[in-house]
Design a protein around this motif. Sequence first.
Motif, PDB file in Angstrom:
ATOM      1  N   ASN A  62       0.867  -1.187   0.000  1.00  9.95           N
ATOM      2  CA  ASN A  62       0.000   0.000   0.000  1.00  9.95           C
ATOM      3  C   ASN A  62       0.901   1.234   0.000  1.00  9.95           C
ATOM      4  O   ASN A  62       1.674   1.446   0.934  1.00  9.95           O
ATOM      5  CB  ASN A  62      -0.898  -0.030   1.239  1.00  9.95           C
ATOM      6  CG  ASN A  62      -1.888   1.118   1.284  1.00  9.95           C
ATOM      7  OD1 ASN A  62      -1.729   2.122   0.604  1.00  9.95           O
ATOM      8  ND2 ASN A  62      -2.910   0.966   2.110  1.00  9.95           N
ATOM      9  N   ASP A  63       0.777   2.083  -1.020  1.00  9.41           N
ATOM     10  CA  ASP A  63       1.692   3.219  -1.114  1.00  9.41           C
ATOM     11  C   ASP A  63       1.340   4.362  -0.172  1.00  9.41           C
ATOM     12  O   ASP A  63       1.978   5.411  -0.214  1.00  9.41           O
ATOM     13  CB  ASP A  63       1.792   3.722  -2.560  1.00  9.41           C
ATOM     14  CG  ASP A  63       0.494   4.353  -3.058  1.00  9.41           C
ATOM     15  OD1 ASP A  63      -0.533   4.252  -2.357  1.00  9.41           O
ATOM     16  OD2 ASP A  63       0.520   4.940  -4.156  1.00  9.41           O
ATOM     17  N   LEU A  64       0.350   4.166   0.687  1.00  3.41           N
ATOM     18  CA  LEU A  64      -0.025   5.213   1.648  1.00  3.41           C
ATOM     19  C   LEU A  64       1.185   5.692   2.440  1.00  3.41           C
ATOM     20  O   LEU A  64       1.385   6.889   2.638  1.00  3.41           O
ATOM     21  CB  LEU A  64      -1.102   4.691   2.594  1.00  3.41           C
ATOM     22  CG  LEU A  64      -1.572   5.632   3.708  1.00  3.41           C
ATOM     23  CD1 LEU A  64      -3.029   5.372   4.032  1.00  3.41           C
ATOM     24  CD2 LEU A  64      -0.755   5.485   4.995  1.00  3.41           C
ATOM     25  N   TRP A  65       2.014   4.752   2.903  1.00  9.96           N
ATOM     26  CA  TRP A  65       3.119   5.125   3.774  1.00  9.96           C
ATOM     27  C   TRP A  65       4.239   5.849   3.023  1.00  9.96           C
ATOM     28  O   TRP A  65       5.106   6.463   3.654  1.00  9.96           O
ATOM     29  CB  TRP A  65       3.654   3.899   4.509  1.00  9.96           C
ATOM     30  CG  TRP A  65       4.295   2.854   3.662  1.00  9.96           C
ATOM     31  CD1 TRP A  65       3.662   1.906   2.915  1.00  9.96           C
ATOM     32  CD2 TRP A  65       5.693   2.631   3.495  1.00  9.96           C
ATOM     33  NE1 TRP A  65       4.573   1.102   2.281  1.00  9.96           N
ATOM     34  CE2 TRP A  65       5.835   1.520   2.628  1.00  9.96           C
ATOM     35  CE3 TRP A  65       6.844   3.234   3.997  1.00  9.96           C
ATOM     36  CZ2 TRP A  65       7.079   1.020   2.241  1.00  9.96           C
ATOM     37  CZ3 TRP A  65       8.082   2.732   3.616  1.00  9.96           C
ATOM     38  CH2 TRP A  65       8.190   1.654   2.747  1.00  9.96           C
ATOM     39  N   ARG A  66       4.212   5.793   1.701  1.00 15.55           N
ATOM     40  CA  ARG A  66       5.157   6.571   0.895  1.00 15.55           C
ATOM     41  C   ARG A  66       4.544   7.898   0.457  1.00 15.55           C
ATOM     42  O   ARG A  66       5.228   8.918   0.390  1.00 15.55           O
ATOM     43  CB  ARG A  66       5.592   5.775  -0.338  1.00 15.55           C
ATOM     44  CG  ARG A  66       6.395   4.511  -0.021  1.00 15.55           C
ATOM     45  CD  ARG A  66       6.892   3.864  -1.301  1.00 15.55           C
ATOM     46  NE  ARG A  66       7.690   2.667  -1.040  1.00 15.55           N
ATOM     47  CZ  ARG A  66       7.198   1.445  -0.977  1.00 15.55           C
ATOM     48  NH1 ARG A  66       5.889   1.240  -1.133  1.00 15.55           N
ATOM     49  NH2 ARG A  66       7.988   0.412  -0.743  1.00 15.55           N
ATOM     50  N   ARG A  67       3.240   7.873   0.135  1.00 17.54           N
ATOM     51  CA  ARG A  67       2.552   9.094  -0.299  1.00 17.54           C
ATOM     52  C   ARG A  67       2.422  10.113   0.815  1.00 17.54           C
ATOM     53  O   ARG A  67       2.430  11.323   0.578  1.00 17.54           O
ATOM     54  CB  ARG A  67       1.147   8.761  -0.811  1.00 17.54           C
ATOM     55  CG  ARG A  67       1.053   8.033  -2.125  1.00 17.54           C
ATOM     56  CD  ARG A  67      -0.389   7.931  -2.595  1.00 17.54           C
ATOM     57  NE  ARG A  67      -1.236   7.146  -1.687  1.00 17.54           N
ATOM     58  CZ  ARG A  67      -2.066   7.657  -0.796  1.00 17.54           C
ATOM     59  NH1 ARG A  67      -2.191   8.969  -0.659  1.00 17.54           N
ATOM     60  NH2 ARG A  67      -2.794   6.863  -0.021  1.00 17.54           N
ATOM     61  N   CYS A  68       2.214   9.612   2.039  1.00 22.32           N
ATOM     62  CA  CYS A  68       1.933  10.490   3.175  1.00 22.32           C
ATOM     63  C   CYS A  68       3.052  10.334   4.198  1.00 22.32           C
ATOM     64  O   CYS A  68       2.978   9.472   5.083  1.00 22.32           O
ATOM     65  CB  CYS A  68       0.584  10.135   3.787  1.00 22.32           C
ATOM     66  SG  CYS A  68      -0.797  10.276   2.626  1.00 22.32           S
TER      67      CYS A  68
END
Length: 207
Positions: A62-68
Amino acid sequence: MYIPPHFAQTRPDELLRIIRAHPLGMLVTHDSAGFDADHIPFEFDPDQGTHGVLTAHVARANDLWRRCPSGSPVMVVFRGAEAYISPNWYPSKHEAHRQVPTWNYEVVHAHGTLTIRDDERFVRGLVARLTRRHEANEPAPWKMGDAPPEFIDGMLRSIVGIEIAVTSLVGKSKLSQNKEARDRNGAADALASRGHHELAQSMRADA
């Protein structure tokens, strides 16, 4: 969130009850691509920080932890009990016919600041706490030690921890507080008869 004064929920014990009874939060984030939402089970520690700390994990894919990145402002929505309310459940409707359908619900918005916790010790402790809590009522609770260590190690490497320092909790309990006591009780009785016991109990408790 629009909150008429009679629907505002400000009691810390009630906010905590809603979060703990409905821990699958909707994590709302925003970046250059716009808004996004992820549905994640959270642990909440009300004794950390000013307004508490939320912890959870997401898939490494999940790219959430890179996006945010750490420091990003976020919101988590915890939706509690909810149900449709028919005007036929109000005794006064059958006298004056001046009632309309509505929807009753409880919800908490937790605003805060995100921190990415990409470390094995953090996610191991988090998963252990989540497991103990949600397995507690099972006849033979599953525990991490039930699985081979190398399997658990691999699973932990596939997730990333997140931590949210809560800056404010905004609650709303729409429980027919704007209705006569007999109408509110009539709606609560109808909900209970249909299996919506949690919402019916909240309506009676907040009378």
